[in-house]
Design an enzyme around this catalytic site. Sequence first.
Site, PDB file in Angstrom:
ATOM      1  N   LYS A   1       2.503  60.321  30.712  1.00  0.00           N
ATOM      2  CA  LYS A   1       2.283  58.897  30.450  1.00  0.00           C
ATOM      3  C   LYS A   1       2.410  58.545  28.960  1.00  0.00           C
ATOM      4  O   LYS A   1       2.420  59.428  28.095  1.00  0.00           O
ATOM      5  CB  LYS A   1       0.904  58.500  30.969  1.00  0.00           C
ATOM      6  CG  LYS A   1       0.777  58.578  32.480  1.00  0.00           C
ATOM      7  CD  LYS A   1      -0.614  58.149  32.916  1.00  0.00           C
ATOM      8  CE  LYS A   1      -0.770  58.144  34.411  1.00  0.00           C
ATOM      9  NZ  LYS A   1      -2.138  57.684  34.791  1.00  0.00           N
TER      10      LYS A   1
ATOM     11  N   TYR B   1       3.672  51.439  41.191  1.00  0.00           N
ATOM     12  CA  TYR B   1       2.237  51.465  41.474  1.00  0.00           C
ATOM     13  C   TYR B   1       1.818  50.366  42.456  1.00  0.00           C
ATOM     14  O   TYR B   1       0.644  49.981  42.485  1.00  0.00           O
ATOM     15  CB  TYR B   1       1.441  51.343  40.173  1.00  0.00           C
ATOM     16  CG  TYR B   1       1.421  52.613  39.366  1.00  0.00           C
ATOM     17  CD1 TYR B   1       0.693  53.723  39.790  1.00  0.00           C
ATOM     18  CD2 TYR B   1       2.126  52.711  38.174  1.00  0.00           C
ATOM     19  CE1 TYR B   1       0.670  54.897  39.052  1.00  0.00           C
ATOM     20  CE2 TYR B   1       2.106  53.889  37.428  1.00  0.00           C
ATOM     21  CZ  TYR B   1       1.373  54.968  37.874  1.00  0.00           C
ATOM     22  OH  TYR B   1       1.352  56.129  37.137  1.00  0.00           O
TER      23      TYR B   1
ATOM     24  N   PHE C   1      -7.565  47.154  38.220  1.00  0.00           N
ATOM     25  CA  PHE C   1      -6.907  47.781  37.071  1.00  0.00           C
ATOM     26  C   PHE C   1      -5.379  47.702  37.123  1.00  0.00           C
ATOM     27  O   PHE C   1      -4.704  48.168  36.202  1.00  0.00           O
ATOM     28  CB  PHE C   1      -7.332  49.253  36.942  1.00  0.00           C
ATOM     29  CG  PHE C   1      -7.007  50.106  38.140  1.00  0.00           C
ATOM     30  CD1 PHE C   1      -5.734  50.626  38.329  1.00  0.00           C
ATOM     31  CD2 PHE C   1      -7.984  50.390  39.084  1.00  0.00           C
ATOM     32  CE1 PHE C   1      -5.428  51.419  39.432  1.00  0.00           C
ATOM     33  CE2 PHE C   1      -7.699  51.182  40.197  1.00  0.00           C
ATOM     34  CZ  PHE C   1      -6.407  51.691  40.360  1.00  0.00           C
TER      35      PHE C   1
ATOM     36  N   ARG D   1      -2.078  68.973  40.746  1.00  0.00           N
ATOM     37  CA  ARG D   1      -3.321  68.206  40.634  1.00  0.00           C
ATOM     38  C   ARG D   1      -4.423  69.057  40.001  1.00  0.00           C
ATOM     39  O   ARG D   1      -5.237  68.548  39.226  1.00  0.00           O
ATOM     40  CB  ARG D   1      -3.713  67.654  41.992  1.00  0.00           C
ATOM     41  CG  ARG D   1      -2.628  66.660  42.491  1.00  0.00           C
ATOM     42  CD  ARG D   1      -2.975  65.933  43.729  1.00  0.00           C
ATOM     43  NE  ARG D   1      -4.033  64.959  43.550  1.00  0.00           N
ATOM     44  CZ  ARG D   1      -3.899  63.792  42.929  1.00  0.00           C
ATOM     45  NH1 ARG D   1      -2.743  63.440  42.409  1.00  0.00           N
ATOM     46  NH2 ARG D   1      -4.913  62.964  42.838  1.00  0.00           N
TER      47      ARG D   1
ATOM     48  N   THR E   1      -9.240  62.648  37.324  1.00  0.00           N
ATOM     49  CA  THR E   1      -8.742  61.406  36.725  1.00  0.00           C
ATOM     50  C   THR E   1      -9.565  61.014  35.503  1.00  0.00           C
ATOM     51  O   THR E   1      -9.018  60.620  34.483  1.00  0.00           O
ATOM     52  CB  THR E   1      -8.766  60.264  37.763  1.00  0.00           C
ATOM     53  OG1 THR E   1      -7.956  60.658  38.880  1.00  0.00           O
ATOM     54  CG2 THR E   1      -8.234  58.978  37.182  1.00  0.00           C
TER      55      THR E   1
ATOM     56  N   ARG F   1      -5.977  66.815  31.461  1.00  0.00           N
ATOM     57  CA  ARG F   1      -6.796  65.645  31.149  1.00  0.00           C
ATOM     58  C   ARG F   1      -8.006  66.003  30.293  1.00  0.00           C
ATOM     59  O   ARG F   1      -8.402  65.213  29.432  1.00  0.00           O
ATOM     60  CB  ARG F   1      -7.187  64.929  32.431  1.00  0.00           C
ATOM     61  CG  ARG F   1      -5.961  64.240  33.063  1.00  0.00           C
ATOM     62  CD  ARG F   1      -6.288  63.604  34.380  1.00  0.00           C
ATOM     63  NE  ARG F   1      -5.173  62.801  34.864  1.00  0.00           N
ATOM     64  CZ  ARG F   1      -4.954  62.581  36.149  1.00  0.00           C
ATOM     65  NH1 ARG F   1      -5.759  63.082  37.068  1.00  0.00           N
ATOM     66  NH2 ARG F   1      -3.922  61.840  36.523  1.00  0.00           N
TER      67      ARG F   1
ATOM     68  N   ASN G   1      -4.880  58.618  30.776  1.00  0.00           N
ATOM     69  CA  ASN G   1      -5.231  59.991  31.130  1.00  0.00           C
ATOM     70  C   ASN G   1      -4.046  60.958  31.123  1.00  0.00           C
ATOM     71  O   ASN G   1      -4.084  62.005  31.751  1.00  0.00           O
ATOM     72  CB  ASN G   1      -5.980  60.028  32.460  1.00  0.00           C
ATOM     73  CG  ASN G   1      -5.153  59.496  33.611  1.00  0.00           C
ATOM     74  OD1 ASN G   1      -3.941  59.358  33.519  1.00  0.00           O
ATOM     75  ND2 ASN G   1      -5.816  59.205  34.712  1.00  0.00           N
TER      76      ASN G   1
ATOM     77  N   HIS H   1       0.420  61.629  35.543  1.00  0.00           N
ATOM     78  CA  HIS H   1       0.357  61.170  36.932  1.00  0.00           C
ATOM     79  C   HIS H   1       0.933  62.283  37.787  1.00  0.00           C
ATOM     80  O   HIS H   1       1.887  62.958  37.385  1.00  0.00           O
ATOM     81  CB  HIS H   1       1.209  59.902  37.125  1.00  0.00           C
ATOM     82  CG  HIS H   1       1.485  59.597  38.567  1.00  0.00           C
ATOM     83  ND1 HIS H   1       0.652  58.812  39.321  1.00  0.00           N
ATOM     84  CD2 HIS H   1       2.480  60.009  39.401  1.00  0.00           C
ATOM     85  CE1 HIS H   1       1.138  58.743  40.558  1.00  0.00           C
ATOM     86  NE2 HIS H   1       2.246  59.456  40.625  1.00  0.00           N
TER      87      HIS H   1
ATOM     88  N   GLU I   1       7.941  59.104  45.665  1.00  0.00           N
ATOM     89  CA  GLU I   1       7.891  58.981  44.207  1.00  0.00           C
ATOM     90  C   GLU I   1       9.070  59.678  43.535  1.00  0.00           C
ATOM     91  O   GLU I   1       9.630  59.161  42.560  1.00  0.00           O
ATOM     92  CB  GLU I   1       6.560  59.526  43.679  1.00  0.00           C
ATOM     93  CG  GLU I   1       5.387  58.652  44.058  1.00  0.00           C
ATOM     94  CD  GLU I   1       4.056  59.136  43.516  1.00  0.00           C
ATOM     95  OE1 GLU I   1       3.097  58.353  43.564  1.00  0.00           O
ATOM     96  OE2 GLU I   1       3.963  60.282  43.032  1.00  0.00           O
TER      97      GLU I   1
END
Length: 140
Positions: free
Chosen positions: A11, A51, A59, A87, A93, A104, A114, A117, A128
């Site tokens: 990100k 998203y 958010f 993950r 998160t 993270r 964070n 993704h 995705e």
Amino acid sequence: MAIERTLSIIKPDATKRNLTGKINAKFEDAGLRIIAQKRIQLTKDQAGEFYAVHKERPFYDELCEFMASAPVVAQVLEGEGAIAKNREVMGATNPADAEAGTIRAEFAESVGENSVHGSDAPDTAADEIAYFFSGLELVG
């Protein structure tokens, strides 16, 4: 476990701080291979489309603005149990809840910023990946 593919996005908060290599090293150290990768600048509309599942959440607008604020690195990771492994490497998160050594825990600035993704399920991963990559770009 089966060989899987999953989408990973580094990100804007992480690309601004030049953390792409450090984050990719964590994926590779965990046994995941990067089989496609591109650095792109999303528009707010593109981020919103990606998203869309969060459209009704409070958010959503802030997330879309953030994802369009600087380049991101979209990539496809491949490996045994790649979705769960990705993950695990990303961490929770909320960086305050993330285990030490996760991306993270080490790099995230907040819950919203964070650093990464990752897809959460096989169907999501397929959708995705297809959003960002054509089949010709997947070179595993």
